[in-house]
Design a protein around this motif. Structure first.
Motif, PDB file in Angstrom:
ATOM      1  N   ASN A  45       0.831  -1.208   0.000  1.00  0.00           N
ATOM      2  CA  ASN A  45       0.000   0.000   0.000  1.00  0.00           C
ATOM      3  C   ASN A  45       0.872   1.269   0.000  1.00  0.00           C
ATOM      4  N   ASP A  75       1.594   5.616  -3.793  1.00  0.00           N
ATOM      5  CA  ASP A  75       1.659   7.021  -4.224  1.00  0.00           C
ATOM      6  C   ASP A  75       2.882   7.721  -3.645  1.00  0.00           C
ATOM      7  N   SER A  79      -2.704   2.094  -3.923  1.00  0.00           N
ATOM      8  CA  SER A  79      -2.796   3.199  -2.986  1.00  0.00           C
ATOM      9  C   SER A  79      -4.209   3.193  -2.437  1.00  0.00           C
ATOM     10  N   ALA A  80      -4.333   2.832  -1.180  1.00  0.00           N
ATOM     11  CA  ALA A  80      -5.674   2.712  -0.579  1.00  0.00           C
ATOM     12  C   ALA A  80      -6.400   4.043  -0.601  1.00  0.00           C
ATOM     13  N   LEU A  81      -5.676   5.127  -0.468  1.00  0.00           N
ATOM     14  CA  LEU A  81      -6.302   6.447  -0.450  1.00  0.00           C
ATOM     15  C   LEU A  81      -6.902   6.787  -1.816  1.00  0.00           C
ATOM     16  N   GLY A  97      -0.887   1.028  10.993  1.00  0.00           N
ATOM     17  CA  GLY A  97      -0.261   2.096  10.234  1.00  0.00           C
ATOM     18  C   GLY A  97      -0.057   1.789   8.770  1.00  0.00           C
ATOM     19  N   MET A  98      -0.334   0.525   8.376  1.00  0.00           N
ATOM     20  CA  MET A  98      -0.104   0.130   6.982  1.00  0.00           C
ATOM     21  C   MET A  98      -1.237   0.574   6.055  1.00  0.00           C
ATOM     22  N   GLY A  99      -2.384   0.945   6.660  1.00  0.00           N
ATOM     23  CA  GLY A  99      -3.502   1.417   5.840  1.00  0.00           C
ATOM     24  C   GLY A  99      -4.634   0.413   5.692  1.00  0.00           C
ATOM     25  N   SER A 118      -7.267  -0.095   7.681  1.00  0.00           N
ATOM     26  CA  SER A 118      -8.609   0.499   7.888  1.00  0.00           C
ATOM     27  C   SER A 118      -9.026   1.322   6.692  1.00  0.00           C
TER      28      SER A 118
HETATM   29  P1  GDP Z   1      -4.143   0.858   9.806  1.00  0.00           P
HETATM   30  O1  GDP Z   1      -3.534   1.086  11.139  1.00  0.00           O
HETATM   31  O2  GDP Z   1      -3.413  -0.210   9.058  1.00  0.00           O
HETATM   32  O3  GDP Z   1      -5.605   0.604   9.838  1.00  0.00           O
HETATM   33  O4  GDP Z   1      -3.861   2.183   8.961  1.00  0.00           O
HETATM   34  P2  GDP Z   1      -4.818   3.399   8.571  1.00  0.00           P
HETATM   35  O5  GDP Z   1      -5.808   2.992   7.545  1.00  0.00           O
HETATM   36  O6  GDP Z   1      -5.331   4.026   9.792  1.00  0.00           O
HETATM   37  O7  GDP Z   1      -3.752   4.342   7.847  1.00  0.00           O
HETATM   38  C1  GDP Z   1      -2.613   4.844   8.509  1.00  0.00           C
HETATM   39  C2  GDP Z   1      -2.221   6.154   7.862  1.00  0.00           C
HETATM   40  O8  GDP Z   1      -1.791   5.917   6.528  1.00  0.00           O
HETATM   41  C3  GDP Z   1      -3.367   7.141   7.774  1.00  0.00           C
HETATM   42  O9  GDP Z   1      -2.859   8.423   8.031  1.00  0.00           O
HETATM   43  C4  GDP Z   1      -3.822   6.999   6.331  1.00  0.00           C
HETATM   44  O10 GDP Z   1      -4.415   8.195   5.849  1.00  0.00           O
HETATM   45  C5  GDP Z   1      -2.522   6.737   5.623  1.00  0.00           C
HETATM   46  N1  GDP Z   1      -2.729   6.006   4.367  1.00  0.00           N
HETATM   47  C6  GDP Z   1      -3.512   4.910   4.160  1.00  0.00           C
HETATM   48  N2  GDP Z   1      -3.468   4.536   2.874  1.00  0.00           N
HETATM   49  C7  GDP Z   1      -2.644   5.396   2.242  1.00  0.00           C
HETATM   50  C8  GDP Z   1      -2.195   5.529   0.890  1.00  0.00           C
HETATM   51  O11 GDP Z   1      -2.540   4.773  -0.019  1.00  0.00           O
HETATM   52  N3  GDP Z   1      -1.311   6.526   0.637  1.00  0.00           N
HETATM   53  C9  GDP Z   1      -0.894   7.391   1.601  1.00  0.00           C
HETATM   54  N4  GDP Z   1      -0.044   8.352   1.245  1.00  0.00           N
HETATM   55  N5  GDP Z   1      -1.302   7.302   2.874  1.00  0.00           N
HETATM   56  C10 GDP Z   1      -2.159   6.316   3.197  1.00  0.00           C
END
Ligand code: GDP
Ligand code: ZN
Length: 289
Positions: free
Chosen positions: A115, A118, A144-146, A168-170, A172
């Motif tokens: 993930n 970007d 890119s999950a976003l 922190g990996m994205g 959620s």
């Molecule tokens: P989780 O702990 O794995 O559930 O991670 P989160 O979904 O909470 O994401 C952690 C951080 O990474 C957040 O600030 C997200 O906005 C950011 N994030 C998630 N996906 C992406 C992505 O594809 N690109 C970027 N640049 N940031 C991302």
């Protein structure tokens, strides 16, 4: 007696989805509970909003992590393990390896998702770290999950997948994009489970469509393999398989024994030395020098 599938597990409390789609909070009958998200159960309704678990139906797979002290079930009846890593923050190679081994030992198909692609300045280093996994044949999906979480959807079609990853990996971000009602569902489940505001501490199964399901499991910081013995671990290193059973000694530890097929494969460049070292580290033995 009714059948149902566990769609959320929290401690000894479970939300069970019945064939008509309604949800019933259930508790196990006995003291010890070995029920996990994804399980198919026989239950008895004891009141309008309570059921008792009478039995667990045979599982097609069971994913777990464990240490010397206890086993933690992650999910049952899953076809695919999706491990989410990211270009940033740095992910743990060891955790990724362990998750893949746990999947292999249960014949669960693994998929690595890289993930945050970007973040292009971080991408080459992340790809480099994943190269060793790509070489063994693990599929790696860059996304890119976003921006384009949908890129993952085709890989989830027709199967039950479990999503794991360090926080922190994205993970959620991915789940919320693929399952728009995830937040609402999680709130509803938390109410049913009485787990209050701690909505992310339990595994939850979401339906993507009638035949595709996604289990989101809480963030993982460790992935113990204490439930696997030497043979299980050898088998779980998928690139070792062609060489297993070919050492001179049946109980070969692939260390310094003569005519060790694995050592020969390493020397011939058919098994990566770093993977061989990881194997020895996991077995608690010294790597051959
Ligand atoms: P989780 O702990 O794995 O559930 O991670 P989160 O979904 O909470 O994401 C952690 C951080 O990474 C957040 O600030 C997200 O906005 C950011 N994030 C998630 N996906 C992406 C992505 O594809 N690109 C970027 N640049 N940031 C991302
Ligand atoms: Zn050997």
């Amino acid at each position: 007696m009714m059948e149902g599938r566990v769609i959320a597990a929290h401690g000894r409390q479970y939300v069970v989805e019945l064939p008509d789609g309604t949800r019933l909070p259930c508790v196990p009958r006995g003291k010890k509970s070995e029920v996990v998200c994804g399980d198919r159960l026989d239950i008895e309704r004891t009141s309008d909003n309570q059921g008792v678990i009478e039995g667990i139906q045979p599982r097609s797979s069971l994913l777990y992590r464990s240490n010397e002290h206890k086993q933690k079930l992650i999910a049952a009846n899953v076809d695919q393990l999706v491990v989410v890593v990211a270009t940033e923050p740095a992910f743990s190679d060891e955790l990724l390896t362990r998750a893949l081994l746990a999947a292999e030992s249960e014949e669960i198909r693994p998929l690595i998702v890289l993930n945050k692609c970007d973040l292009s300045d971080k991408l080459p280093a992340a790809r480099e770290r994943l190269k060793i996994f790509a070489e063994i044949g693990y599929p790696i999906l860059e996304l890119s999950a976003l921006a384009h979480a949908e890129d993952l959807r085709p890989s989830l079609h027709g199967v039950t997948s479990v999503l794991v990853g360090q926080s922190g990996m994205g993970k959620s971000t991915l789940v919320n994009a693929l399952v728009p009602e995830a937040n609402a569902a999680t709130r509803e489940i938390s109410l049913a489970l009485d787990s209050g505001k701690h909505t992310t501490t339990h595994a939850t199964l979401y339906h993507l469509d009638s035949e595709s399901h996604l289990i989101d499991s809480p963030g993982l910081q460790e992935f113990g393999l204490g439930h696997l013995d030497r043979q299980d671990i050898e088998y779980a290193f998928r690139e070792f398989r062609p060489f297993l059973g070919q050492c001179r000694f049946r109980d070969c530890q692939h260390n310094r024994e003569p005519d060790c097929a694995l050592t020969a494969a390493v020397n011939a460049g058919k098994i990566n030395e770093r993977r061989f070292a990881v194997y020895h580290r996991l077995m608690g033995t010294l790597r051959p020098s």
